[in-house]
Design a protein around this motif. Sequence first.
Motif, PDB file in Angstrom:
ATOM      1  N   LYS A   8     -81.258  -3.384 -39.033  1.00  0.00           N
ATOM      2  CA  LYS A   8     -81.264  -2.440 -37.921  1.00  0.00           C
ATOM      3  C   LYS A   8     -79.966  -2.499 -37.123  1.00  0.00           C
ATOM      4  O   LYS A   8     -79.360  -3.558 -36.990  1.00  0.00           O
ATOM      5  CB  LYS A   8     -82.417  -2.761 -36.984  1.00  0.00           C
ATOM      6  CG  LYS A   8     -83.728  -2.233 -37.469  1.00  0.00           C
ATOM      7  CD  LYS A   8     -84.704  -2.293 -36.333  1.00  0.00           C
ATOM      8  CE  LYS A   8     -86.012  -1.680 -36.726  1.00  0.00           C
ATOM      9  NZ  LYS A   8     -86.948  -1.643 -35.625  1.00  0.00           N
ATOM     10  N   VAL A   9     -79.599  -1.365 -36.583  1.00  0.00           N
ATOM     11  CA  VAL A   9     -78.466  -1.321 -35.656  1.00  0.00           C
ATOM     12  C   VAL A   9     -79.029  -0.935 -34.295  1.00  0.00           C
ATOM     13  O   VAL A   9     -79.709   0.077 -34.167  1.00  0.00           O
ATOM     14  CB  VAL A   9     -77.420  -0.287 -36.125  1.00  0.00           C
ATOM     15  CG1 VAL A   9     -76.285  -0.197 -35.121  1.00  0.00           C
ATOM     16  CG2 VAL A   9     -76.894  -0.638 -37.515  1.00  0.00           C
ATOM     17  N   PHE A  10     -78.754  -1.771 -33.305  1.00  0.00           N
ATOM     18  CA  PHE A  10     -79.294  -1.520 -31.968  1.00  0.00           C
ATOM     19  C   PHE A  10     -78.226  -0.977 -31.030  1.00  0.00           C
ATOM     20  O   PHE A  10     -77.072  -1.420 -31.084  1.00  0.00           O
ATOM     21  CB  PHE A  10     -79.861  -2.811 -31.371  1.00  0.00           C
ATOM     22  CG  PHE A  10     -81.110  -3.272 -32.066  1.00  0.00           C
ATOM     23  CD1 PHE A  10     -82.317  -2.635 -31.819  1.00  0.00           C
ATOM     24  CD2 PHE A  10     -81.077  -4.328 -32.969  1.00  0.00           C
ATOM     25  CE1 PHE A  10     -83.479  -3.052 -32.459  1.00  0.00           C
ATOM     26  CE2 PHE A  10     -82.228  -4.741 -33.610  1.00  0.00           C
ATOM     27  CZ  PHE A  10     -83.435  -4.107 -33.358  1.00  0.00           C
ATOM     28  N   ALA A  11     -78.639  -0.050 -30.196  1.00  0.00           N
ATOM     29  CA  ALA A  11     -77.701   0.511 -29.218  1.00  0.00           C
ATOM     30  C   ALA A  11     -78.264   0.396 -27.816  1.00  0.00           C
ATOM     31  O   ALA A  11     -79.474   0.443 -27.607  1.00  0.00           O
ATOM     32  CB  ALA A  11     -77.430   1.974 -29.542  1.00  0.00           C
ATOM     33  N   HIS A  12     -77.369   0.249 -26.882  1.00  0.00           N
ATOM     34  CA  HIS A  12     -77.719   0.194 -25.457  1.00  0.00           C
ATOM     35  C   HIS A  12     -76.996   1.375 -24.792  1.00  0.00           C
ATOM     36  O   HIS A  12     -75.786   1.511 -24.942  1.00  0.00           O
ATOM     37  CB  HIS A  12     -77.234  -1.154 -24.911  1.00  0.00           C
ATOM     38  CG  HIS A  12     -77.506  -1.390 -23.456  1.00  0.00           C
ATOM     39  ND1 HIS A  12     -77.240  -2.589 -22.844  1.00  0.00           N
ATOM     40  CD2 HIS A  12     -77.998  -0.598 -22.492  1.00  0.00           C
ATOM     41  CE1 HIS A  12     -77.576  -2.529 -21.558  1.00  0.00           C
ATOM     42  NE2 HIS A  12     -78.032  -1.311 -21.330  1.00  0.00           N
ATOM     43  N   ILE A  13     -77.754   2.212 -24.103  1.00  0.00           N
ATOM     44  CA  ILE A  13     -77.142   3.358 -23.417  1.00  0.00           C
ATOM     45  C   ILE A  13     -77.037   3.021 -21.930  1.00  0.00           C
ATOM     46  O   ILE A  13     -78.005   2.550 -21.326  1.00  0.00           O
ATOM     47  CB  ILE A  13     -78.007   4.631 -23.601  1.00  0.00           C
ATOM     48  CG1 ILE A  13     -78.168   4.957 -25.091  1.00  0.00           C
ATOM     49  CG2 ILE A  13     -77.393   5.824 -22.862  1.00  0.00           C
ATOM     50  CD1 ILE A  13     -79.209   6.038 -25.378  1.00  0.00           C
ATOM     51  N   VAL A  14     -75.845   3.243 -21.377  1.00  0.00           N
ATOM     52  CA  VAL A  14     -75.637   2.949 -19.956  1.00  0.00           C
ATOM     53  C   VAL A  14     -75.172   4.223 -19.257  1.00  0.00           C
ATOM     54  O   VAL A  14     -74.101   4.744 -19.578  1.00  0.00           O
ATOM     55  CB  VAL A  14     -74.569   1.838 -19.780  1.00  0.00           C
ATOM     56  CG1 VAL A  14     -74.392   1.506 -18.302  1.00  0.00           C
ATOM     57  CG2 VAL A  14     -74.928   0.593 -20.580  1.00  0.00           C
TER      58      VAL A  14
END
Length: 421
Positions: A8-14
Amino acid sequence: MTQPKSNKVFAHIVVIGNELLIGQVIDTNSSFIALELNKIGVEVSKISAISDTEKDIIGTIKMGAKKSQIIITTGGLGPTKDDITKHSLAKMFGAKLVRDEAVYAHIKKLFATYNLPMNAYTKTQAEIPQGTIALPNSKGTAPGMWTKFGNCTLINLPGVPKEMKALMQEQVIPKIQQTFETPYIVHKTLLSVGKPESELAENLHEWEITLPKQIQLAYLPNGKRVRLRLSGYGPKKKEIAQLVFQKEQELIGLLGNFYEPYTEEPLQEQLYSLLKQKKLTLAVAESCTGGAISAKIVSQPGISQFFMGGVVAYSNEIKESQLKVKKETLKKFGAVSKETITEMATNLSQIFQTNIAIATSGIAPSPNIQTKEEGKIYIGIFFGGKTFVFYDQLINLTRNQFIDQVVERALKNLIQIIRAC
Ligand code: ATP
Ligand code: MG
């Protein structure tokens, strides 16, 4: 919920901006980004909304970079004093701001096209921290930025939704696909109608605990209408699609009579296609929905050819004077009745000269005023020379949920009638 162990590739949106934190601007950027990332198999693990301060910007990115492979920020890239994202990034990288010549040429061209003078502020738009890659902004001046930061890829986009969307679709998504090997994600949504979430969860528990680790089940309730979303993750698209299909069939079997297919196409869009195809016109008379049905219908572009108009007939006087509902009908049966709704819909179609008329009358829930009548709803649909009446009592809903559900039912019923006739 089980966490699958695929790559999995995880992303954090800010999302950055004081205006978001004081409630002045509603954050729509993060949901757009999350949807786009999801389509290419990147899972969003966190969404943060933070203030325009160096401390928050640097702090959030540094923390996030330890946990996610991708961070995407929006906001604060403009040239004004309150736009400090770029300066904070330069400080964090320990880099100078340098002019990107391609971006500078783009800005110069934009200003020349609109015959505007460039001032010192606009020139600074072409500056990015040394070592970052500029992502050209086709809808504005501030470029996006792409930087490797530790083990994380940091992507910074402007806050203006139109610019952010263009950058996501034209630059960011293709670049993420080139850079990361993402698993396939297959989603399938079903609808369960008639049971509250807790009862449904209890019914499905035994089956749910047998789900393989690549499959997740999410409950998305709205009263007794619960969307059930099955998500499958895996490196092989065909295998994962097959597995999701198999689980979907099992779930349909378990839901039995409570099952309804879920369609992603918004109701107003489905209605528009039908009205266009069958060349039908429509009018709406709304009591308890107060215009919400009309608002939903007109959110569909092109609808003006088919939607003639509506009346918000909230009071009995207006039902009488505008919709010609008989005084005796209202007196004898009341406003929330089969008789009144029939007259409302039938008369409206004549007054507005339309093929179809929808009417609503009901008792929307009010906090502190609980009556046996609460939640009663009549929907009348005039079509093909006759008026169909639907009655229900919707309970345990807030006022807004009640209105939303009535709008949904009215449009769904209408769609069904047009399809069937
Ligand atoms: P600009 O170059 O226009 O200054 P910017 O990158 O500095 O762009 P902001 O100043 O942070 O972006 O935001 C510009 C406008 O975009 C805001 O006034 C707001 O209307 C909208 N906006 C910002 N963030 C969001 C968000 N998360 N969701 C929806 N709209 C947003
Ligand atoms: Mg700004």
